[in-house]
Scaffold this motif. Sequence first.
Motif, PDB file in Angstrom:
ATOM      1  N   ARG A  80       0.839  -1.199   0.000  1.00  8.84           N
ATOM      2  CA  ARG A  80       0.000   0.000   0.000  1.00  8.84           C
ATOM      3  C   ARG A  80       0.876   1.252   0.000  1.00  8.84           C
ATOM      4  NH1 ARG A  80       0.816  -1.600   5.011  1.00  8.84           N
ATOM      5  NH2 ARG A  80       0.847  -0.126   6.754  1.00  8.84           N
ATOM      6  N   SER A  81       0.375   2.266  -0.656  1.00  5.87           N
ATOM      7  CA  SER A  81       1.130   3.506  -0.766  1.00  5.87           C
ATOM      8  C   SER A  81       1.161   4.244   0.569  1.00  5.87           C
ATOM      9  CB  SER A  81       0.500   4.405  -1.842  1.00  5.87           C
ATOM     10  OG  SER A  81       1.124   5.667  -1.855  1.00  5.87           O
ATOM     11  N   ASP A  87      -4.589   5.669  -3.545  1.00  5.32           N
ATOM     12  CA  ASP A  87      -4.023   4.334  -3.749  1.00  5.32           C
ATOM     13  C   ASP A  87      -3.981   3.555  -2.443  1.00  5.32           C
ATOM     14  OD1 ASP A  87      -3.708   4.902  -6.394  1.00  5.32           O
ATOM     15  OD2 ASP A  87      -1.549   5.289  -6.286  1.00  5.32           O
ATOM     16  N   ARG A  88      -3.657   4.253  -1.360  1.00  4.43           N
ATOM     17  CA  ARG A  88      -3.609   3.594  -0.045  1.00  4.43           C
ATOM     18  C   ARG A  88      -4.978   3.055   0.339  1.00  4.43           C
ATOM     19  NH1 ARG A  88      -5.212   5.347   4.779  1.00  4.43           N
ATOM     20  NH2 ARG A  88      -4.297   4.417   6.666  1.00  4.43           N
ATOM     21  N   ARG A  89      -6.013   3.861   0.106  1.00  3.31           N
ATOM     22  CA  ARG A  89      -7.368   3.454   0.447  1.00  3.31           C
ATOM     23  C   ARG A  89      -7.797   2.238  -0.375  1.00  3.31           C
ATOM     24  NH1 ARG A  89      -9.553   8.070  -0.369  1.00  3.31           N
ATOM     25  NH2 ARG A  89     -10.205   7.721  -2.524  1.00  3.31           N
ATOM     26  N   GLU A  90      -7.526   2.268  -1.660  1.00  2.72           N
ATOM     27  CA  GLU A  90      -7.903   1.137  -2.515  1.00  2.72           C
ATOM     28  C   GLU A  90      -7.176  -0.134  -2.090  1.00  2.72           C
ATOM     29  OE1 GLU A  90      -7.664   1.900  -6.678  1.00  2.72           O
ATOM     30  OE2 GLU A  90      -8.723   3.817  -6.551  1.00  2.72           O
TER      31      GLU A  90
END
Length: 762
Positions: A80-81, A87-90
């Motif tokens: 995760r980013s 991007d982190r949430r996805e």
Amino acid sequence: MLTLSKVFAEQNELVPFISSYQNELETVKVLHTLPAAKQQRFNELTHELLDSLDDVHDLKACAERSRSSREHGNAVYTKRSKTNESDRRESLLLACHFYTQAILQAENVHEELCLGYANRGMALQDFGLYKEAYDDCECALEYGYPQKLQHKLIMRQAHCAWQLGDVRKLREHLSWLEQQQLNAGYVNQLEQLQEQLTKLQEQQVSEPKEELTSEQAPSLQILARNHKIWNSPGVKGRHMVATQSIQPGDIIFKEQTACFVPLEPGLICQQCAASVLYAPIPCPQCHQQVVYCSRHCRQLNEQIHSYECAGYRKNLFTMLGVSHLALRMVLFYMQEWLTELGKGSNVQEAWKLLMAKASKSYDWPGASQGLLSLCMMSHLDKAAAEELIYYALCANLLQVYLHKCTKFYEQLEVETREDGHLLIAALILRCAGQLLCNGHVSDTIVLRFQCHTMESKLWRAPFHLSLGQMHKFDSVALTTALNLPYLALCNHACAPSIRLHCDGRAVSCLAAQQIEADEEIFNCYTLDYRNSSCAMRQAQLQQTFKFRCKCIKCAGSKPDEIFLSFNRYRCEFCAHIFVPGQREEFKWWESESNSAINCSKCQATQLFNWFGILRRTLEFCSEQQQRRKAYKAFKELDTWLLDYHSLKLHLAQQLIAACLTAKADGATFDDSDYKQLSRILDYLLAGVAAQHGADSMTYISHLTYLMDLAAFGKYKCSSEQLKAVRTAINYLPTDTKRIFVNYYNDFIEQRSAANGDANANA
């Protein structure tokens, strides 16, 4: 494996013909008093069926599948980013999806189950679902998370308790952590949480919680003042009448069911019927069929589920339909009914006492739901012999299941008494007969996918959808079958004067129109007059409810006028306007069999080439050129499908959904696209309101398209439309309503306010 139909067919041959129905007990007795040889074979068949349904999973294979899903989740979570929030949430949502699969696949392999819960709890906490994350940590500990690592979970629970503002739990967890040998990083976290505990305690003192006053508390007595129950023996029976003028939208009464069953396994919480499940908690024994929204709900349903768990493992209940809800009624109300069962010296006397109690009239809300359920009408005395014996065989099978596979009979103290078996089977049969003409189903809006599937791009925060994702809540599903004995007092009319608002176990009955004092209050037991022909309704009412409807919509000179208006074609050959003549032709596009539709004047078979053209273009709505073809093809439907034709409404919904899905997947739309979609949407909403009502779940599900277009700023909503949207949202269940309200506030409210300011400045 033996099949239910095969076993019932053979058992039916062993049972003598029941020439005259007396009551449920005497019917069940027929199955228990066969000649010796037949009785032995009859009983053998029941036991052989239950034994053959055992479905033992390969636990090694379960562990391997669970481990693989968990490792996929770990890989996504690790990558995760740290900088890009989107991007982190996805990544977190996708990891949660894999961890949920790991939990469901683990079955009762505890070493995998605890790791799946621990890892999902970590991802849920990072996403901000603190209540769900706390529960997952608790589950991981329950299923044997390694003791040397438990401080990680306790620390995580402490963090969640802080975020939830739960002083008691935070204090307990910090007290436990203070006794452990922690490394420097955990000591630092502990100190920070201790500071937060102090702040929460100070805040708790300075801002005491408000107590609910008697005026604020819900009052069933107040809600019951605008109607009463009348009894007309031999005419209408018990029925509901208004005692004063009731305005459209007014609440007439509220009823909360003690028992319901999900219509689809694993779709909703088995305790509260919540349909939005971010982090489902399954029973590890039930092959993914029984899930809960929280540990609290799982604990509340623990006793009832202990009697059903083996049945779910055997996949027994899906075979039995309404008899499953009948079983659950017995499970829920048995303790109350036991007081009467214990007074009879034999089965006949006990049954007589129960039926005497069932024949009385009770006031609501003073009477318990168990007593009201005993009083519900049954039409088993009017049932055909084959129907009666089928439900009797179902009741017998469930009674044997309770005795053979559960500890239910221990509470009855009749484990070895034939009387006990007869009574339970008779009660199940009675409840099934009552539910056939009194049971209710609830529908609600659901995500196109299962609600516990954490689609990576769907959410931007807990209960907050990302922009353009509202249309994915455009599906309406029947979710539960419920026992609602008070609602069952409303007689039928094909134009009902009430509508129902279902919120989990709770059902609110609201006036659908003006109801004057002394006017009877009607429910609709079938599809209403707008969605079925008089012949369709009469056939179903006669078959299921054993009466012929004489309401104003059936007794009028043109009972099908409005229904037929939604099914009018113009002949492709002679331009004659006609309506199909056969029932199966009305919804031919939803059927696997292609019914030929012939013009009533020239007899030509319609080709429906325009239908195929539009359906083909729907598959390519990501391409602008194909969308243009689809808009053009839809406009040309006016030639063949008149007014608000059901098929045209169906295709409008399909086209808008396909376009919005394409946009969510990255397709580029211009102003022409939005103009076309807005035109089609206006037609769709007007047609659905005419056919189903502007307060129906179907209409509200289509408002999701309006909400997305409005959120993009591409649909010009009037103040009346915005008010209608806000009103419609109030009819949703609590968990779904929260999502709709957040989306409205996050995107639509801001845009409407900005537009209002711009208009004022202009």
